[in-house]
Design a protein around this motif. Structure first.
Motif, PDB file in Angstrom:
ATOM      1  N   THR A  75      76.579  61.303  25.788  1.00 44.70           N
ATOM      2  CA  THR A  75      75.433  61.813  26.540  1.00 44.70           C
ATOM      3  C   THR A  75      74.637  62.791  25.703  1.00 44.70           C
ATOM      4  O   THR A  75      73.410  62.853  25.804  1.00 44.70           O
ATOM      5  N   ARG A  76      75.336  63.573  24.861  1.00 45.34           N
ATOM      6  CA  ARG A  76      74.647  64.523  23.993  1.00 45.34           C
ATOM      7  C   ARG A  76      73.758  63.789  22.990  1.00 45.34           C
ATOM      8  O   ARG A  76      72.637  64.203  22.703  1.00 45.34           O
ATOM      9  N   GLY A  77      74.262  62.664  22.457  1.00 44.67           N
ATOM     10  CA  GLY A  77      73.460  61.861  21.545  1.00 44.67           C
ATOM     11  C   GLY A  77      72.263  61.248  22.238  1.00 44.67           C
ATOM     12  O   GLY A  77      71.155  61.207  21.688  1.00 44.67           O
ATOM     13  N   LEU A  78      72.463  60.760  23.446  1.00 41.07           N
ATOM     14  CA  LEU A  78      71.354  60.180  24.202  1.00 41.07           C
ATOM     15  C   LEU A  78      70.303  61.236  24.520  1.00 41.07           C
ATOM     16  O   LEU A  78      69.103  60.945  24.502  1.00 41.07           O
ATOM     17  N   ALA A  79      70.744  62.456  24.794  1.00 35.89           N
ATOM     18  CA  ALA A  79      69.792  63.533  25.068  1.00 35.89           C
ATOM     19  C   ALA A  79      68.921  63.802  23.847  1.00 35.89           C
ATOM     20  O   ALA A  79      67.722  64.070  23.975  1.00 35.89           O
ATOM     21  N   LEU A  80      69.510  63.730  22.672  1.00 33.40           N
ATOM     22  CA  LEU A  80      68.743  63.949  21.443  1.00 33.40           C
ATOM     23  C   LEU A  80      67.752  62.800  21.229  1.00 33.40           C
ATOM     24  O   LEU A  80      66.595  63.027  20.842  1.00 33.40           O
ATOM     25  N   CYS A  81      68.182  61.576  21.502  1.00 35.93           N
ATOM     26  CA  CYS A  81      67.269  60.434  21.391  1.00 35.93           C
ATOM     27  C   CYS A  81      66.101  60.571  22.365  1.00 35.93           C
ATOM     28  O   CYS A  81      64.943  60.294  22.012  1.00 35.93           O
ATOM     29  N   ARG A  82      66.401  61.004  23.592  1.00 37.24           N
ATOM     30  CA  ARG A  82      65.337  61.199  24.583  1.00 37.24           C
ATOM     31  C   ARG A  82      64.360  62.287  24.144  1.00 37.24           C
ATOM     32  O   ARG A  82      63.156  62.209  24.406  1.00 37.24           O
ATOM     33  N   TYR A  83      64.893  63.307  23.482  1.00 35.16           N
ATOM     34  CA  TYR A  83      64.018  64.373  22.998  1.00 35.16           C
ATOM     35  C   TYR A  83      63.067  63.838  21.922  1.00 35.16           C
ATOM     36  O   TYR A  83      61.879  64.169  21.921  1.00 35.16           O
ATOM     37  N   PHE A  84      63.575  63.016  21.007  1.00 39.41           N
ATOM     38  CA  PHE A  84      62.719  62.421  19.983  1.00 39.41           C
ATOM     39  C   PHE A  84      61.601  61.605  20.646  1.00 39.41           C
ATOM     40  O   PHE A  84      60.454  61.625  20.194  1.00 39.41           O
ATOM     41  N   GLU A  85      61.959  60.893  21.712  1.00 39.68           N
ATOM     42  CA  GLU A  85      60.964  60.087  22.428  1.00 39.68           C
ATOM     43  C   GLU A  85      59.954  60.984  23.133  1.00 39.68           C
ATOM     44  O   GLU A  85      58.741  60.755  23.060  1.00 39.68           O
ATOM     45  N   LYS A  86      60.449  62.007  23.803  1.00 39.39           N
ATOM     46  CA  LYS A  86      59.594  62.920  24.557  1.00 39.39           C
ATOM     47  C   LYS A  86      58.569  63.613  23.657  1.00 39.39           C
ATOM     48  O   LYS A  86      57.404  63.798  24.042  1.00 39.39           O
ATOM     49  N   LYS A  87      58.995  63.976  22.457  1.00 42.29           N
ATOM     50  CA  LYS A  87      58.135  64.719  21.536  1.00 42.29           C
ATOM     51  C   LYS A  87      57.419  63.832  20.517  1.00 42.29           C
ATOM     52  O   LYS A  87      56.722  64.344  19.632  1.00 42.29           O
ATOM     53  N   ASN A  88      57.601  62.512  20.649  1.00 43.77           N
ATOM     54  CA  ASN A  88      56.971  61.574  19.707  1.00 43.77           C
ATOM     55  C   ASN A  88      57.253  61.939  18.256  1.00 43.77           C
ATOM     56  O   ASN A  88      56.358  61.967  17.405  1.00 43.77           O
ATOM     57  N   ILE A  89      58.497  62.251  17.978  1.00 42.21           N
ATOM     58  CA  ILE A  89      58.879  62.684  16.638  1.00 42.21           C
ATOM     59  C   ILE A  89      58.866  61.502  15.679  1.00 42.21           C
ATOM     60  O   ILE A  89      59.358  60.414  15.990  1.00 42.21           O
ATOM     61  N   ASN A  90      58.290  61.724  14.520  1.00 42.47           N
ATOM     62  CA  ASN A  90      58.214  60.714  13.473  1.00 42.47           C
ATOM     63  C   ASN A  90      58.867  61.278  12.216  1.00 42.47           C
ATOM     64  O   ASN A  90      58.493  62.341  11.740  1.00 42.47           O
ATOM     65  N   PHE A  91      59.857  60.569  11.694  1.00 44.08           N
ATOM     66  CA  PHE A  91      60.570  61.046  10.511  1.00 44.08           C
ATOM     67  C   PHE A  91      60.079  60.402   9.217  1.00 44.08           C
ATOM     68  O   PHE A  91      60.750  60.513   8.189  1.00 44.08           O
ATOM     69  N   SER A  92      58.923  59.751   9.257  1.00 40.92           N
ATOM     70  CA  SER A  92      58.418  59.064   8.063  1.00 40.92           C
ATOM     71  C   SER A  92      58.306  60.013   6.881  1.00 40.92           C
ATOM     72  O   SER A  92      57.747  61.112   7.001  1.00 40.92           O
ATOM     73  N   GLY A  93      58.872  59.598   5.762  1.00 39.16           N
ATOM     74  CA  GLY A  93      58.816  60.396   4.549  1.00 39.16           C
ATOM     75  C   GLY A  93      59.778  61.558   4.510  1.00 39.16           C
ATOM     76  O   GLY A  93      59.766  62.347   3.561  1.00 39.16           O
ATOM     77  N   LYS A  94      60.639  61.694   5.513  1.00 38.78           N
ATOM     78  CA  LYS A  94      61.581  62.809   5.593  1.00 38.78           C
ATOM     79  C   LYS A  94      63.007  62.347   5.310  1.00 38.78           C
ATOM     80  O   LYS A  94      63.401  61.240   5.669  1.00 38.78           O
TER      81      LYS A  94
END
Length: 294
Positions: A96-115
């Motif tokens: 559930t902790r991992g899913l919460a982090l995935c949901r946060y990435f979705e919520k904030k439209n996080i893009n890791f391109s080039g990182k």
């Protein structure tokens, strides 16, 4: 949306898995990607590695003049039970902790391109896999006996065009972390704060990977019995600016964004206040202490 079905027959399988392995399958959707995550439960993925760690720690611990070998054994037996509870409570489904982090990435439209991204204690690999799909150059890590599970999920979910941006490597906190570069942009961790036996090694690993300015995203479930509230509220703020960015109140799960404290400006803000003031605008000022589960 999530669906779950325990099975032995629907996912990539090889002869290295024990015949007694039990495989569960779950489907998740984050950031427009459909993820099929398998979790392999069996003798090779149980608590044996943790028991070994406890044995090593007991052998290294100096005798307490006021204690006994039995006292030490009981202390580590308690830690083992905490780990066993942790393992059983998340078995059969991606954390559930991992899913919460995935949901946060979705919520904030996080893009890791080039990182450059490294995930610690990945488990099923879902967080690191999503970070790869979101453009990151990702290194997913866990103990050697868990890597087969991660490789299985990466094979299913990461297209061949992205595979060059994903590495899966063994890493034991506090032991071989210095075999990795320290120039990552992000450090990801979910469900990795579960036993006080591991906290010193985890802290050492965090400090190494943030030595060149990396940002940590940490998703944790706080429980009084394993000492995780004090680890988050007292230990981490000694070295990191700890910002609460999201929380799941009903599950006592908090998401932290952390960066290394700049020692040159440390005197500008007392350490006890730093953790409370650093909160995202849309979350509001939130104290780190909660009504916690046992």
């Amino acid at each position: 949306m999530q669906s779950s079905e325990p099975s032995r027959n629907d996912a990539p399988y090889d002869e290295s898995y024990s015949p007694s392995c039990y495989i569960t399958h779950n489907n998740f959707e984050f950031c427009g990607y459909n993820l099929k995550i398998a979790q392999i439960l069996g003798a090779n993925l149980g608590v044996s590695a943790y028991v070994w760690d406890a044995r090593v720690n007991i052998s290294r611990q100096s005798p307490d003049p006021g204690g006994s070998a039995w006292d030490i054994f009981r202390a580590y037996a308690f830690e083992y039970e905490q780990f066993r509870f942790h393992a059983l409570s998340s078995s059969g489904v991606a954390s559930t902790r991992g899913l919460a982090l995935c949901r946060y990435f979705e919520k904030k439209n996080i893009n890791f391109s080039g990182k450059k991204v490294i995930e610690l204690g990945s488990g099923t690999g879902i967080v690191g896999i999503l970070a790869t799909l979101l453009g990151g150059d990702v290194t997913i890590t866990d103990k050697p006996e868990v890597l087969k599970q991660i490789e299985t999920n990466a094979q299913v979910n990461v297209p061949s065009a992205c595979r060059h941006r994903l590495q899966i490597r063994p890493l034991t906190w506090g032991e071989d972390h210095t075999n990795f570069p320290a120039d990552y942009d992000f450090v990801l961790g979910s469900d990795i704060v579960y036993s006080s036996v591991t906290y010193p090694a985890l802290m050492e690993t965090f400090r190494y990977f943030t030595s060149q300015g990396a940002t940590i995203y940490l998703s944790s479930e706080l429980r009084k019995r394993n000492g995780s509230p004090s680890f988050h509220d007292e230990s981490l703020p000694q070295y990191f600016n700890c910002q609460i960015v999201d929380r799941l109140e009903n599950k006592h799960i908090i998401l932290y964004k952390m960066t290394k404290i700049d020692k040159s400006s440390e005197h500008d803000l007392p350490s006890n206040d730093r953790n409370l003031l650093l909160t995202e605008p849309d979350i509001g000022a939130q104290p780190t202490s909660l009504s916690l589960s046992n």
